[in-house]
Design an enzyme around this catalytic site. Structure first.
Site, mmCIF file in Angstrom:
data_model
loop_
_atom_site.group_PDB
_atom_site.id
_atom_site.type_symbol
_atom_site.label_atom_id
_atom_site.label_comp_id
_atom_site.label_asym_id
_atom_site.label_seq_id
_atom_site.Cartn_x
_atom_site.Cartn_y
_atom_site.Cartn_z
ATOM 1 N N ASP A 16 30.237 31.811 38.856
ATOM 2 C CA ASP A 16 30.432 31.651 37.406
ATOM 3 C C ASP A 16 31.018 30.262 37.113
ATOM 4 O O ASP A 16 30.671 29.635 36.109
ATOM 5 C CB ASP A 16 31.431 32.674 36.859
ATOM 6 C CG ASP A 16 31.028 34.109 37.112
ATOM 7 O OD1 ASP A 16 30.545 34.776 36.202
ATOM 8 O OD2 ASP A 16 31.222 34.571 38.253
ATOM 9 N N ASN A 29 34.611 40.326 38.451
ATOM 10 C CA ASN A 29 35.027 39.916 39.790
ATOM 11 C C ASN A 29 36.524 40.103 39.996
ATOM 12 O O ASN A 29 36.993 40.322 41.116
ATOM 13 C CB ASN A 29 34.682 38.435 40.024
ATOM 14 C CG ASN A 29 33.191 38.221 40.212
ATOM 15 O OD1 ASN A 29 32.505 39.055 40.804
ATOM 16 N ND2 ASN A 29 32.681 37.116 39.694
ATOM 17 N N ASP A 88 32.711 36.009 34.292
ATOM 18 C CA ASP A 88 33.865 36.627 34.969
ATOM 19 C C ASP A 88 34.247 35.791 36.201
ATOM 20 O O ASP A 88 34.190 36.284 37.316
ATOM 21 C CB ASP A 88 33.550 38.081 35.360
ATOM 22 C CG ASP A 88 32.425 38.215 36.380
ATOM 23 O OD1 ASP A 88 31.554 37.312 36.453
ATOM 24 O OD2 ASP A 88 32.414 39.204 37.131
ATOM 25 N N PHE A 95 25.944 44.051 41.677
ATOM 26 C CA PHE A 95 27.323 44.248 41.197
ATOM 27 C C PHE A 95 27.459 44.263 39.670
ATOM 28 O O PHE A 95 28.085 45.181 39.111
ATOM 29 C CB PHE A 95 28.221 43.148 41.793
ATOM 30 C CG PHE A 95 29.654 43.210 41.330
ATOM 31 C CD1 PHE A 95 30.544 44.135 41.864
ATOM 32 C CD2 PHE A 95 30.126 42.335 40.351
ATOM 33 C CE1 PHE A 95 31.859 44.194 41.431
ATOM 34 C CE2 PHE A 95 31.439 42.388 39.916
ATOM 35 C CZ PHE A 95 32.317 43.325 40.458
ATOM 36 N N ASN A 96 26.907 43.270 38.970
ATOM 37 C CA ASN A 96 27.122 43.176 37.513
ATOM 38 C C ASN A 96 26.563 44.398 36.776
ATOM 39 O O ASN A 96 27.155 44.877 35.811
ATOM 40 C CB ASN A 96 26.473 41.918 36.930
ATOM 41 C CG ASN A 96 27.192 40.649 37.337
ATOM 42 O OD1 ASN A 96 28.353 40.692 37.736
ATOM 43 N ND2 ASN A 96 26.496 39.522 37.257
ATOM 44 N N THR A 107 27.004 36.280 32.790
ATOM 45 C CA THR A 107 26.985 36.159 34.245
ATOM 46 C C THR A 107 27.991 37.113 34.899
ATOM 47 O O THR A 107 28.388 36.914 36.047
ATOM 48 C CB THR A 107 27.279 34.701 34.681
ATOM 49 O OG1 THR A 107 28.586 34.338 34.211
ATOM 50 C CG2 THR A 107 26.252 33.734 34.128
ATOM 51 N N HIS A 132 24.393 32.771 42.445
ATOM 52 C CA HIS A 132 23.706 33.628 41.472
ATOM 53 C C HIS A 132 23.753 33.095 40.035
ATOM 54 O O HIS A 132 22.730 32.917 39.378
ATOM 55 C CB HIS A 132 24.355 35.018 41.448
ATOM 56 C CG HIS A 132 24.612 35.631 42.768
ATOM 57 N ND1 HIS A 132 23.653 36.295 43.479
ATOM 58 C CD2 HIS A 132 25.747 35.710 43.520
ATOM 59 C CE1 HIS A 132 24.170 36.764 44.602
ATOM 60 N NE2 HIS A 132 25.438 36.419 44.651
ATOM 61 N N ASP A 133 24.988 32.935 39.533
ATOM 62 C CA ASP A 133 25.169 32.772 38.082
ATOM 63 C C ASP A 133 24.621 31.449 37.551
ATOM 64 O O ASP A 133 24.250 31.359 36.374
ATOM 65 C CB ASP A 133 26.652 32.899 37.728
ATOM 66 C CG ASP A 133 27.185 34.293 38.034
ATOM 67 O OD1 ASP A 133 26.364 35.220 38.150
ATOM 68 O OD2 ASP A 133 28.412 34.430 38.155
HETATM 69 C C1 BDR Z 1 27.205 38.761 40.774
HETATM 70 O O1 BDR Z 1 28.431 39.428 41.069
HETATM 71 C C2 BDR Z 1 29.482 38.497 41.158
HETATM 72 O O2 BDR Z 1 30.143 38.643 42.378
HETATM 73 C C3 BDR Z 1 28.884 37.118 40.991
HETATM 74 O O3 BDR Z 1 29.736 36.316 40.195
HETATM 75 C C4 BDR Z 1 27.552 37.366 40.330
HETATM 76 O O4 BDR Z 1 27.660 37.330 38.922
HETATM 77 C C5 BDR Z 1 26.293 38.853 41.979
HETATM 78 O O5 BDR Z 1 26.026 40.186 42.294
HETATM 79 CA CA CA Z 2 29.654 36.520 37.817
#
Ligand code: BDR
Ligand code: CA
Length: 303
Positions: free
Chosen positions: A11, A33, A6, A156-157, A116, A231-232
């Site tokens: 990402d 996102n 996303d 978040f994800n 991701t 993160h991703d």
């Molecule tokens: C995740 O949430 C999104 O903002 C980032 O792309 C990552 O996948 C981190 O919490």
């Molecule tokens: Ca992401």
């Protein structure tokens, strides 16, 4: 691998690293996102920047149960603010990401799914084609962890689509989890952003612009961050550069009901002799310098 994303700043870098180091069978997009139209557009732009002709299919435009929510407070309105990016050269191949995932897994052995973003597309594919869980090599996902970001307990994800995450974590396939306790160790400090910028004469400055915007979202909103958490990228590196990680085998479940814990990945860290059977490989530590060297190598390989 199939990268389900996303974009999203981090990402975007996951895509660039996958295009360089993985056998990228295709890219699928999901709302997260930003709205689906924007995450798909951003993926198209990044595929152009790294010269990849990988298939690109858009998927779910909202979570399974709850209404969509976007992370413009982190990634900006476009989902990837911070640089004037070129118009994408090609449209998405289709809007049938779920069919693409199912067909590709059935036609190829040992495919890794690398989500991701929210896990909506992956859950829909696993539900529609229950044979997938046994066919895939595994799922290397970014999500969850021992702390939250969207809430005190939820990342978040996972928070955005807990029902989808619960389906994925209980599907029986090998799961590798890059949670926040890991990804927060992988920050794009100003020095690392400068190294990305210096890695490519044309796209280096665009990518550094993206990272400087992303950095502001993190540094202004958090105590103790020197840059944004990438993160991703960890979910891709976990497969292409597995030697950079320390991990543990743990039982992990997703809470969908909790008042304060909806969307939490509950990791059983009890030091029991007789522990519940592990359901996931939990990534614990990353060699961040070596991880960033891989990012710079991937940026340098852009055309
Ligand atoms: C995740 O949430 C999104 O903002 C980032 O792309 C990552 O996948 C981190 O919490
Ligand atoms: Ca992401």
């Amino acid at each position: 691998m199939i990268l389900d994303c996303d974009p999203g700043h981090d990402d975007a870098f996951a895509l660039i690293v996958a295009a360089k180091f993985a056998d990228l069978l295709g890219v699928t997009t999901v709302a997260g996102n930003a709205p689906l139209e924007l995450t798909t557009r951003n993926a198209r732009i990044i595929l152009d920047l790294c010269g990849s002709r990988a298939a690109l299919h858009s998927g779910a435009n909202k979570p399974l149960v709850q209404p969509p929510v976007f992370a413009d407070y982190v990634h900006g309105k476009s989902g990837m603010d911070g640089a004037v990016l070129p118009e994408p050269s090609r449209p998405a191949d289709s809007t049938r990401a779920i069919d693409f995932i199912i067909d590709t897994v059935r036609a190829n052995s040992d495919v890794w799914l690398v989500p991701t973003g929210p896990l909506t597309n992956i859950a829909l594919a696993l539900t529609r084609a229950p044979d997938l869980a046994k066919r895939i090599a595994g799922i290397s996902l970014m999500g969850g962890g021992r702390l939250g970001n969207r809430t005190p307990t939820a990342e978040f994800n996972i928070w955005l689509d807990p029902e989808a995450a619960a389906t994925v974590f209980s599907c029986g396939a090998p799961i590798t989890m890059a949670g926040l306790h890991l990804t927060h160790e992988f920050q794009a400090s100003p020095t690392r952003i400068a190294a990305v910028e210096a890695s490519h004469p044309r796209v280096g400055s665009l990518l550094a612009g993206l990272l400087r915007f992303f950095s502001k979202s993190y540094v202004d909103r958090h105590v103790g961050f020197v840059g944004p958490a990438m993160h991703d990228v960890c979910s891709v590196l976990a497969l292409t550069h597995a030697h950079l990680f320390e991990s543990s085998q743990k039982f992990v479940a997703v809470d969908v009901n909790g008042n304060h814990t909806r969307g939490m990945t509950v990791i059983d860290d009890r030091q029991l002799v007789q522990r519940p059977a592990a359901t996931a490989t939990v990534l614990e530590r990353i060699d961040a310098d070596a991880g960033f060297a891989a990012i710079c190598e991937a940026v340098a390989a852009c055309p």
